[in-house]
Scaffold this motif. Structure first.
Motif: not given
Length: 328
Positions: A113-124, A283-298
């Motif tokens: 559900s996330l592009d490369d930049a968003e996925a990279a920012a979902l970790v730490i 759990e974070l992947s589940r929340l991202a798939a549900a649209g509950a979280v999404r890293p906002l890349i500025s």
């Protein structure tokens, strides 16, 4: 391959050099990835300065997390060539390079559900906030969560995860641009610390009760003032000391007001409970798939912008997440 290297310690703009170095090789239980995106993190700045708790030998490549495509696998790695993964790197071979090696137990499938930049920012950042809000304490629906540095890397993740948990979220930021970014994250109330004292505003917003949970990656004055607006049976989460001053808490005050001071060192879970990190990613992947979280890349920047991007992060002049792409 080409990689940014720190050959002497100092400010990122001064010490980073873009060099040709040998390609890394995946050993047993490791994967070699082609780097697709890697965010700027404050530990990268501290690594350049020689101020981080880990001091890799010179020269080294910073970049503590990434999204990448697997191009080679070692024995028992558990991934296949072509898999898109996210994970944390092993210094001295960090992510500000065209290729990087990850331990297989520190790599996870990148959320579709996330592009490369968003996925990279979902970790730490998101892992840190999830462990803080759901393991070191449990933020409950209807509680008030106060987040310091709410437009920063970990703070922004705490805002989104707090909202996903049903909390009312107050974000404290520095400056109008960061305030706008924090509102976009979904904060219910945003306070600009440069022009407002957050203590009376928090008390007014909560009807005099105060914040149930304080998320503090800043320390110093942010921590001291938080003790003045913490609720009965509140919890102050100590995440870090980006402000440069480590608080010396008055424990008698915690006793008198009946609040808890809770520390979090996310990196220790890699040492003591790797399964908890895997469960958190699921759990974070589940929340991202549900649209509950999404890293906002500025900002999505090229690899040529790494020294300046890290420099601006160290100066406190960035808003939100900066992510670098080797092929931009």
């Amino acid at each position: 391959m080409r990689a940014w290297q720190v050959t002497e310690l100092g400010e990122p703009r001064d010490v980073l050099q873009f060099n040709d170095i040998d390609d890394p090789v995946a050993g047993p239980g490791q994967v070699l990835v082609r780097v697709l995106a890697t965010p700027a993190n404050f530990p990268d700045v501290l690594l350049c300065r020689g101020q981080y708790q880990v001091e890799p030998p010179l020269p080294f490549t910073p970049g503590v997390e990434l999204c990448g495509e697997v191009v080679a696998v070692g024995d028992d790695a558990g991934f296949a060539i072509g898999d898109r993964v996210v994970g944390t790197t092993n210094l001295p071979g960090g992510a500000f390079a065209e290729l990087a090696v990850l331990d297989a137990d520190s790599a996870f499938p990148a959320p579709d559900s996330l592009d490369d930049a968003e996925a990279a920012a979902l970790v730490i950042g998101y892992q840190t906030s999830w462990f803080a809000l759901h393991r070191r304490t449990q933020v409950r629906p209807g509680e008030t969560l106060l987040v310091h540095a709410a437009a920063g890397g970990v703070g922004s993740s705490a805002v989104q995860l707090g909202k996903a948990a049903g909390a009312r979220v107050i974000g404290v930021v520095g400056g109008p641009e960061k305030a706008d970014y924090c509102r976009r994250l979904g904060a219910d109330l945003v306070i600009d610390r440069r022009t407002e004292d957050f203590v009376p505003i928090v008390k007014e917003f909560t009807g005099g009760r105060g914040a149930d949970v304080v998320y503090d990656p800043v320390g110093g004055d942010a921590y001291a003032k938080s003790t003045k607006c913490i609720a009965f049976e509140g919890r102050i989460l100590v995440i870090g000391f980006a402000g440069g001053t480590i608080p010396q808490p008055a424990l008698n005050h915690a006793l008198i007001k009946n609040y808890s001071i809770i520390g979090l060192h996310w990196g220790l879970y890699k040492q003591y409970n790797q399964q908890a990190i895997a469960d958190c990613h699921a759990e974070l992947s589940r929340l991202a798939a549900a649209g509950a979280v999404r890293p906002l890349i500025s900002e999505r920047l090229s690899f040529g912008d790494v020294p300046d991007g890290l420099g601006r992060l160290g100066d406190g002049d960035t808003v939100g997440r900066l992510v670098f792409h080797p092929r931009l």
